[in-house]
Design an enzyme around this catalytic site. Structure first.
Site: not given
Ligand code: PLP
Length: 400
Positions: A114, A187
């Site tokens: 991300y 993740d």
């Molecule tokens: N991890 C992944 C795979 C994501 O797609 C995202 C956000 O799009 C995040 C982490 C970050 O999350 P947040 O937007 O809730 O901070």
């Protein structure tokens, strides 16, 4: 917090039960004073003490709040972990994990993550002398060599990745990480705990943006960490309280409400995405679509790994057109809302190079396959036929 028993919410242990039963009940027994079946939103910052330091288990809501505690128990339960921690966003959760590192640490990460995670490591944590090297985790030998060559303190991966949906062998990577004594963080946002449980595959820490499938209704920002190791849990809890990026009681409650229907939603996301994949394959055969990225793409190495380690393919698909008009395509749809994020009941479309992954320098983006023509779909749970008719509008606009 001397009594340690907490308020009168009965936190049942449903560990032996099926996913949906745990999602509905674990951590969420009826409130004892009133019998309320839905966990109350405990809108309080502080708690009455009977004598200095004498509490009923809560003293200040940054440290602990009953609604958040119910969420944390539920999060641990659905991810099949011993402990759960809730944060105010997915990035806050990833940041808390990064705070386990000391200045001078190195993180080995997959090259397709991300954009916000990329930004955190390359534009914030670099100022604290925490380094990151991003490589393609599809080739296990590359990881092995990298760990032999240099000292790393943490491995961070997504599987499937964002936005190219590469699938990495979590069990194999965990084996390599253990051999080199490096902690593995996964993740799991794209799969949700319903489809994949990285802790069972050997990961040390799982992180989620609960903003996505876990919340599921595009109405709350949140993050979660789940794990089994009590020592790392205590460190992360200390970091959570010290840095303070906790979700509000209401955000905790609305996330809990999302969790109750996670299994039903994920089944619908998976079914719709598979049908849209079939539809896009037909467009590929007609020469309108160039590449399709989907963990359920039969015959691919990624699909073989996906079938081994997950219980479905999820709702994310990305593809590129045999045309430079990705922008026009994205603007022509009505049901697929043009917007960032994913995992909600409503379908979304986005162009990663112009939106979620814009922060990655163009040359680096393109080298990784995140071209300006790549389109990412978060397939929602609307009627399949309506979604396909909507995509058809995009194809008509671009190809006539
Ligand atoms: N991890 C992944 C795979 C994501 O797609 C995202 C956000 O799009 C995040 C982490 C970050 O999350 P947040 O937007 O809730 O901070």
């Amino acid at each position: 917090m001397d009594e340690g028993k907490g308020i009168s919410l009965s936190h049942n242990d449903f560990k032996g039960k099926g996913f949906t039963t745990r999602a509905i009940h674990d951590g969420q027994g009826a409130e004892e004073h009133t019998g309320a079946v839905s966990i109350p939103v405990f809108l309080t910052s502080t708690y009455k003490q009977t004598s200095p330091g004498k509490t009923k288990g809560y003293d200040y809501s940054r440290t602990a709040n009953p609604t958040r505690e119910a969420l944390e128990k539920s999060l641990a339960s659905i991810e099949r972990g011993s402990y759960g921690l809730a944060f105010s966003s997915g990035m806050a959760a990833i940041t808390a994990i990064s705070m386990l590192l000391k200045s001078g640490s190195m993180v080995l990460s997959s090259d397709d993550v991300y954009g916000g995670t990329y930004r955190l490591f390359n534009m914030v944590l670099n100022n604290f002398n925490v380094g990151i090297k991003m490589v393609d985790f599809s080739n296990l030998q590359v990881i092995e060599k990298e760990l032999e060559k240099s000292k790393y303190d943490m491995i961070l991966i997504e599987s499937p990745t964002n936005p190219l949906l590469k699938v990495y062998d979590i069990a194999a990577i965990s084996g390599i990480a253990k051999k080199h004594n490096v902690k593995l963080v996964v993740d799991n946002t794209f799969m949700s705990p319903y489809l994949q449980n990285p802790l069972d595959l050997g990961a040390d820490i799982v992180v989620h943006s609960t903003t996505k499938y876990i919340g599921g209704h595009s109405d709350v920002i949140g993050g979660a960490i789940m794990l089994n190791d009590s020592v790392i849990y205590e460190k992360l809890k200390f970091i959570q309280n010290s840095t303070g990026a906790v979700p509000s009681p209401f955000d905790s409650w609305i996330t809990l409400r999302g969790i109750k229907t996670l299994s039903l939603r994920m089944k619908a996301h998976c079914e719709n995405a598979m049908q849209i994949f079939t539809y896009l394959m037909e467009k590929k055969e007609k020469g309108l679509v160039d590449k399709i990225h989907f963990p359920g793409y039969p015959g691919t190495e990624y699909n073989k790994i996906q079938s081994r380690q997950a219980r479905g393919n999820g709702g994310m698909i990305s593809f590129s057109l045999n045309s430079s008009k990705a922008r026009e395509f994205s603007e022509a749809l009505d049901l697929f809302t043009l917007g960032e994020s994913l995992g909600g009941v409503e379908s979304l479309i986005e162009i990663p190079a112009l939106m979620t992954h814009l922060v990655i320098p163009k040359a680096e983006r393109e080298a990784r396959g995140i071209t300006d023509g790549l389109i990412r779909l978060s397939v929602g749970i609307e009627e399949t036929e309506d979604l396909i008719n909507d995509l058809e509008k995009g194809f008509k606009k671009v190809f006539g």
